[in-house]
Design a protein around this motif. Structure first.
Motif, mmCIF file in Angstrom:
data_model
loop_
_atom_site.group_PDB
_atom_site.id
_atom_site.type_symbol
_atom_site.label_atom_id
_atom_site.label_comp_id
_atom_site.label_asym_id
_atom_site.label_seq_id
_atom_site.Cartn_x
_atom_site.Cartn_y
_atom_site.Cartn_z
ATOM 1 N N GLN A 1 -5.515 -9.413 4.015
ATOM 2 C CA GLN A 1 -4.708 -10.507 4.565
ATOM 3 C C GLN A 1 -3.270 -10.419 4.062
ATOM 4 O O GLN A 1 -2.318 -10.621 4.827
ATOM 5 N N ARG A 2 -3.089 -10.096 2.802
ATOM 6 C CA ARG A 2 -1.744 -9.969 2.233
ATOM 7 C C ARG A 2 -0.992 -8.790 2.845
ATOM 8 O O ARG A 2 0.192 -8.892 3.155
ATOM 9 N N VAL B 1 0.867 -1.179 0.000
ATOM 10 C CA VAL B 1 0.000 0.000 0.000
ATOM 11 C C VAL B 1 0.900 1.224 0.000
ATOM 12 O O VAL B 1 1.222 1.780 1.054
ATOM 13 N N PRO B 2 1.347 1.674 -1.177
ATOM 14 C CA PRO B 2 2.272 2.807 -1.232
ATOM 15 C C PRO B 2 1.602 4.104 -0.825
ATOM 16 O O PRO B 2 0.378 4.240 -0.874
ATOM 17 N N LEU C 1 1.074 -5.554 9.963
ATOM 18 C CA LEU C 1 -0.025 -4.801 10.566
ATOM 19 C C LEU C 1 -1.102 -5.751 11.061
ATOM 20 O O LEU C 1 -1.167 -6.912 10.638
ATOM 21 N N ASP C 2 -1.975 -5.248 11.942
ATOM 22 C CA ASP C 2 -3.117 -6.073 12.295
ATOM 23 C C ASP C 2 -4.192 -5.889 11.222
ATOM 24 O O ASP C 2 -4.097 -5.011 10.353
ATOM 25 N N THR D 1 -6.953 -3.033 6.763
ATOM 26 C CA THR D 1 -8.214 -2.693 6.097
ATOM 27 C C THR D 1 -8.353 -1.183 5.938
ATOM 28 O O THR D 1 -8.786 -0.689 4.889
ATOM 29 N N LYS D 2 -7.957 -0.437 6.966
ATOM 30 C CA LYS D 2 -8.016 1.023 6.890
ATOM 31 C C LYS D 2 -7.089 1.544 5.792
ATOM 32 O O LYS D 2 -7.451 2.451 5.032
ATOM 33 N N LEU D 3 -5.883 0.986 5.710
ATOM 34 C CA LEU D 3 -4.945 1.395 4.678
ATOM 35 C C LEU D 3 -5.495 1.133 3.288
ATOM 36 O O LEU D 3 -5.368 1.960 2.382
#
Length: 203
Positions: free
Chosen positions: A138-139, A82-83, A146-147, A152-154
């Motif tokens: 998940q990836r 997630v850049p 991260l949790d 998910t937020k990212l």
């Protein structure tokens, strides 16, 4: 019809970069993505934030693309799933660089909006790499440490940024599967399997 430009648009966490590298290896094409262009520009002393004028950018692209063609793009292969979202100036620079790269041919271009950045006159193979948000989360959780909630937020932030970018830069209010020649779900296909399908479609 054989294609010498493959544009891979992708959602964060969908393994788009992994697939792109494998396609480039199979076809013997140059691999280029947003991170490669940005870092190559930095190494060449080019600041996208200050090079806003199109005429000033053109000569800079010549040296930048020569650097990429000589293997500069292969020196920066680490990718955050997630850049960080770049500024508009950097996005504009990357979009223009992608168009210049595509004009040279024999290239796999991986970017969130690669398929929209390259004009139809180039006749690219347009590919969308995606996966369900849960799979992508998940990836990201596994790769970034991260949790699940943070991942998910990212992804939500990244997806929203991508949608905003498509709307403002390309007037795309809703991404449509028919904008692409291939849509691949990497929940179902591994990167290797996806790359095989794309390479076959390009030849």
């Amino acid at each position: 019809m054989a294609r010498n430009v493959v544009c891979i648009s992708h959602a964060s966490g969908a393994s788009g970069a992994d697939v792109g590298h494998l396609v480039a290896e199979r076809l013997g094409f140059l691999y280029v993505d947003e991170e490669v262009i940005d870092r190559a520009a930095q190494r060449a002393g080019i600041d996208p934030e200050t090079v806003a004028d199109e005429e000033r950018r053109k000569p800079l692209f010549t040296g930048l693309l020569d650097y990429l063609a000589e293997g500069g793009g292969q020196t920066v292969l680490s990718h955050a799933l997630v850049p960080e979202l770049p500024s508009d100036a950097v996005r504009t620079f990357i979009r223009d660089a992608i168009q210049e790269v595509a004009a040279r041919g024999n290239v796999v271009i991986v970017a969130h909006a690669a398929s929209y950045a390259v004009g139809a006159e180039v006749e690219p193979l347009r590919v969308l790499i995606t996966a369900p948000q849960g799979v992508r989360a998940q990836r990201v959780t596994a790769a970034e440490g991260l949790d699940r909630e943070e991942a998910t937020k990212l992804l939500r932030k990244s997806d929203a940024g991508r949608a905003d970018y498509l709307k403002r830069f390309y007037d795309v209010t809703e991404e449509n599967p028919v904008d692409y020649d291939l849509v691949i779900n990497t929940q179902t296909l591994s990167p290797e399997e996806a790359a095989a399908v794309i390479a076959q479609a390009a030849t």
